[in-house]
Design an enzyme around this catalytic site. Sequence first.
Site, PDB file in Angstrom:
ATOM      1  N   PRO A 128      88.297 -87.440 -70.156  1.00 20.39           N
ATOM      2  CA  PRO A 128      88.028 -87.521 -71.599  1.00 20.39           C
ATOM      3  C   PRO A 128      89.082 -86.793 -72.435  1.00 20.39           C
ATOM      4  O   PRO A 128      89.434 -87.242 -73.520  1.00 20.39           O
ATOM      5  CB  PRO A 128      86.650 -86.865 -71.739  1.00 20.39           C
ATOM      6  CG  PRO A 128      85.998 -87.077 -70.409  1.00 20.39           C
ATOM      7  CD  PRO A 128      87.108 -87.034 -69.387  1.00 20.39           C
ATOM      8  N   SER A 132      97.267 -89.765 -72.029  1.00 18.42           N
ATOM      9  CA  SER A 132      98.733 -89.753 -71.913  1.00 18.42           C
ATOM     10  C   SER A 132      99.209 -88.422 -71.338  1.00 18.42           C
ATOM     11  O   SER A 132     100.135 -88.373 -70.532  1.00 18.42           O
ATOM     12  CB  SER A 132      99.375 -89.943 -73.292  1.00 18.42           C
ATOM     13  OG  SER A 132      99.113 -91.235 -73.764  1.00 18.42           O
ATOM     14  N   ILE A 157      87.706 -95.741 -65.806  1.00 21.11           N
ATOM     15  CA  ILE A 157      87.996 -96.062 -64.408  1.00 21.11           C
ATOM     16  C   ILE A 157      87.599 -97.513 -64.140  1.00 21.11           C
ATOM     17  O   ILE A 157      86.412 -97.856 -64.148  1.00 21.11           O
ATOM     18  CB  ILE A 157      87.227 -95.100 -63.460  1.00 21.11           C
ATOM     19  CG1 ILE A 157      87.538 -93.637 -63.821  1.00 21.11           C
ATOM     20  CG2 ILE A 157      87.543 -95.416 -62.012  1.00 21.11           C
ATOM     21  CD1 ILE A 157      89.009 -93.266 -63.817  1.00 21.11           C
ATOM     22  N   GLU A 363      97.658 -97.471 -68.314  1.00 18.93           N
ATOM     23  CA  GLU A 363      98.845 -97.276 -67.455  1.00 18.93           C
ATOM     24  C   GLU A 363     100.105 -96.916 -68.261  1.00 18.93           C
ATOM     25  O   GLU A 363     101.217 -97.364 -67.977  1.00 18.93           O
ATOM     26  CB  GLU A 363      99.068 -98.501 -66.569  1.00 18.93           C
ATOM     27  CG  GLU A 363      97.813 -98.788 -65.743  1.00 18.93           C
ATOM     28  CD  GLU A 363      98.062 -99.073 -64.299  1.00 18.93           C
ATOM     29  OE1 GLU A 363      99.143 -98.734 -63.802  1.00 18.93           O
ATOM     30  OE2 GLU A 363      97.155 -99.622 -63.667  1.00 18.93           O
ATOM     31  N   GLY A 364      99.885 -96.082 -69.277  1.00 20.92           N
ATOM     32  CA  GLY A 364     100.985 -95.621 -70.127  1.00 20.92           C
ATOM     33  C   GLY A 364     101.004 -96.423 -71.409  1.00 20.92           C
ATOM     34  O   GLY A 364     101.233 -97.625 -71.387  1.00 20.92           O
TER      35      GLY A 364
HETATM   36  N1  CAA Z   1     106.896 -90.705 -58.471  1.00 23.34           N
HETATM   37  C1  CAA Z   1     106.855 -89.497 -57.855  1.00 23.34           C
HETATM   38  N2  CAA Z   1     107.019 -88.348 -58.525  1.00 23.34           N
HETATM   39  C2  CAA Z   1     107.181 -88.426 -59.857  1.00 23.34           C
HETATM   40  C3  CAA Z   1     107.222 -89.644 -60.542  1.00 23.34           C
HETATM   41  C4  CAA Z   1     107.067 -90.814 -59.787  1.00 23.34           C
HETATM   42  N3  CAA Z   1     107.080 -92.012 -60.390  1.00 23.34           N
HETATM   43  N4  CAA Z   1     107.388 -89.414 -61.863  1.00 23.34           N
HETATM   44  C5  CAA Z   1     107.478 -88.100 -61.999  1.00 23.34           C
HETATM   45  N5  CAA Z   1     107.352 -87.505 -60.772  1.00 23.34           N
HETATM   46  C6  CAA Z   1     107.420 -86.077 -60.488  1.00 23.34           C
HETATM   47  C7  CAA Z   1     108.656 -85.481 -61.124  1.00 23.34           C
HETATM   48  O1  CAA Z   1     109.757 -85.532 -60.260  1.00 23.34           O
HETATM   49  C8  CAA Z   1     108.230 -84.068 -61.414  1.00 23.34           C
HETATM   50  O2  CAA Z   1     108.353 -83.331 -60.216  1.00 23.34           O
HETATM   51  P1  CAA Z   1     109.104 -81.902 -60.225  1.00 23.34           P
HETATM   52  O3  CAA Z   1     108.201 -81.012 -61.013  1.00 23.34           O
HETATM   53  O4  CAA Z   1     109.215 -81.530 -58.783  1.00 23.34           O
HETATM   54  O5  CAA Z   1     110.423 -82.124 -60.879  1.00 23.34           O
HETATM   55  C9  CAA Z   1     106.733 -84.204 -61.700  1.00 23.34           C
HETATM   56  O6  CAA Z   1     106.311 -85.441 -61.111  1.00 23.34           O
HETATM   57  C10 CAA Z   1     106.445 -84.237 -63.179  1.00 23.34           C
HETATM   58  O7  CAA Z   1     107.126 -85.374 -63.702  1.00 23.34           O
HETATM   59  P2  CAA Z   1     107.627 -85.465 -65.206  1.00 23.34           P
HETATM   60  O8  CAA Z   1     108.514 -84.291 -65.505  1.00 23.34           O
HETATM   61  O9  CAA Z   1     108.174 -86.820 -65.433  1.00 23.34           O
HETATM   62  O10 CAA Z   1     106.279 -85.256 -65.983  1.00 23.34           O
HETATM   63  P3  CAA Z   1     106.052 -85.353 -67.483  1.00 23.34           P
HETATM   64  O11 CAA Z   1     105.035 -84.332 -67.812  1.00 23.34           O
HETATM   65  O12 CAA Z   1     107.336 -85.371 -68.263  1.00 23.34           O
HETATM   66  O13 CAA Z   1     105.390 -86.813 -67.585  1.00 23.34           O
HETATM   67  C11 CAA Z   1     104.551 -88.646 -68.748  1.00 23.34           C
HETATM   68  C12 CAA Z   1     105.040 -87.214 -68.772  1.00 23.34           C
HETATM   69  C13 CAA Z   1     105.638 -89.571 -68.261  1.00 23.34           C
HETATM   70  C14 CAA Z   1     104.220 -88.975 -70.171  1.00 23.34           C
HETATM   71  C15 CAA Z   1     103.338 -88.794 -67.811  1.00 23.34           C
HETATM   72  O14 CAA Z   1     102.379 -87.813 -68.083  1.00 23.34           O
HETATM   73  C16 CAA Z   1     102.721 -90.160 -68.000  1.00 23.34           C
HETATM   74  O15 CAA Z   1     103.205 -91.152 -67.440  1.00 23.34           O
HETATM   75  N6  CAA Z   1     101.609 -90.233 -68.773  1.00 23.34           N
HETATM   76  C17 CAA Z   1     100.870 -91.445 -68.909  1.00 23.34           C
HETATM   77  C18 CAA Z   1      99.709 -91.407 -67.986  1.00 23.34           C
HETATM   78  C19 CAA Z   1      99.169 -92.762 -67.713  1.00 23.34           C
HETATM   79  O16 CAA Z   1      99.894 -93.743 -67.581  1.00 23.34           O
HETATM   80  N7  CAA Z   1      97.869 -92.837 -67.575  1.00 23.34           N
HETATM   81  C20 CAA Z   1      97.227 -94.065 -67.189  1.00 23.34           C
HETATM   82  C21 CAA Z   1      96.037 -93.748 -66.356  1.00 23.34           C
HETATM   83  S1  CAA Z   1      95.614 -94.901 -65.129  1.00 23.34           S
HETATM   84  C22 CAA Z   1      94.978 -96.223 -65.866  1.00 23.34           C
HETATM   85  O17 CAA Z   1      95.067 -96.405 -67.046  1.00 23.34           O
HETATM   86  C23 CAA Z   1      94.401 -97.215 -64.897  1.00 23.34           C
HETATM   87  C24 CAA Z   1      93.057 -97.771 -65.148  1.00 23.34           C
HETATM   88  O18 CAA Z   1      92.191 -97.729 -64.271  1.00 23.34           O
HETATM   89  C25 CAA Z   1      92.819 -98.520 -66.395  1.00 23.34           C
END
Ligand code: CAA
Length: 395
Positions: A128, A132, A157, A363-364
């Site tokens: 909740p 993002s 979910i 998913e973002g």
């Molecule tokens: N694969 C593996 N590792 C990854 C990765 C990937 N694709 N992307 C990032 N990482 C790792 C990074 O290397 C980093 O590791 P280190 O600390 O060792 O360097 C760590 O994860 C943190 O990564 P970031 O620095 O990129 O993290 P961030 O805080 O900058 O990310 C963000 C910010 C990109 C906005 C991220 O929070 C994000 O994508 N948010 C959106 C979330 C989202 O999409 N939610 C959807 C939920 S699921 C859904 O909707 C499905 C449903 O059922 C409907």
Amino acid sequence: MDFALTPEHELIREMAYKFGQQEVVPGIQERDREAKSDRQMLDKMGQAGLLGVSIPAKYGGSGTDYIALGIVCEELERADTSARVVMSVHSGLHSLTLLQWGTEEQKNRWLPGLASGDKVGAFGLTEPNAGSDAISLSTTARKDGDSYVINGEKTWISLADYADQFLVITKLAGGGDKPTFCAFIVDRNTPGFHSKPLKGKLGVRAGNTGQIFFDEMRVEKDRLLGAEGDGFKVAMSALDHGRYTVASGAVGIITACLDACNKYARERKVQGEEIGRKQLVQQMIANMVAGRDIGRLLYYQVGWMKNVGMRHTREVSMAKWQNCSNAFKSANDAVEIHGAYGFCDEFPVERYFRNSRGAMIYEGTHEIHTIVQAEYELGYRQDKPLSKTLPAWEG
Ligand code: CAA
């Protein structure tokens, strides 16, 4: 460079198209209107072999490449988004992440059941107060001897009420300032688990969405996916797979818009002329064609990168961002072309309009992907090699 799809891809496209038209489309208007999801559709998808697409044969899957998964998503979403969401959650977010991060024992234990459809998998990241800003999640796992005790809740979910097992992201309780994230595969029938459906969605009304709750839910340590501290990376790599299925599915919405508009524009006449002859209608059709063709190139590229074992976080974000945006624009134009008929559910385009809106959030969000792309370009974001990669396709 080779852009040709193989005969196997063409067969898979044909099979997924037929499945969508024969098993998903009939009754979809009523299910959507009544917000009724069809649990039997999951069984049918399992029986048709769709739930094992792109899982290696040694784990009970079809052994097809990752492009095949995108093609299936495209053709299923051409029928209805609810069918593609099953693939996104079960195959993308859950099964491929297990394939990437699981130990051999975990893969042998869970993948065959998932590939056959005997078991349905889902994904729990969003809360909740953490959408993002996924890193702010507050569900905890408390270590207790050889097990962990999970407390918290997840929302939005997909398949919350149907899935047998969930990939759940938590923080380790009692950690220091820097959170230690953990990922677990948990069973629905574990004491302390319950789910609740969410009602009143704008779109994907024929799909099941809900909340899941963990109340002192004890799981054994062999359910930990990756190591303690890998949980956020597991979540982000799950999104690499989920976003691929959403990006490819979005092309299916555009194709569905074209299916509907090509027919309508050649039947509907204004002043004795088919509206397809009007240049402003042609402009909208041409934009849809561009969205479809560019969208395919974007997701085929990601599928290829998966096939050869390359990291593709930037490319999949681009494909998801652009394709979902183009799907929504196409659906908006499809409503426009249908005029007043596009404003009621006698024609499917109003459903495409509502369904395509959701994919610009889950998913973002549109904004997250915009920022991510700018950050890559400006050099603020760089992809490092991963400690665990999705296995390349073995052919
Ligand atoms: N694969 C593996 N590792 C990854 C990765 C990937 N694709 N992307 C990032 N990482 C790792 C990074 O290397 C980093 O590791 P280190 O600390 O060792 O360097 C760590 O994860 C943190 O990564 P970031 O620095 O990129 O993290 P961030 O805080 O900058 O990310 C963000 C910010 C990109 C906005 C991220 O929070 C994000 O994508 N948010 C959106 C979330 C989202 O999409 N939610 C959807 C939920 S699921 C859904 O909707 C499905 C449903 O059922 C409907």
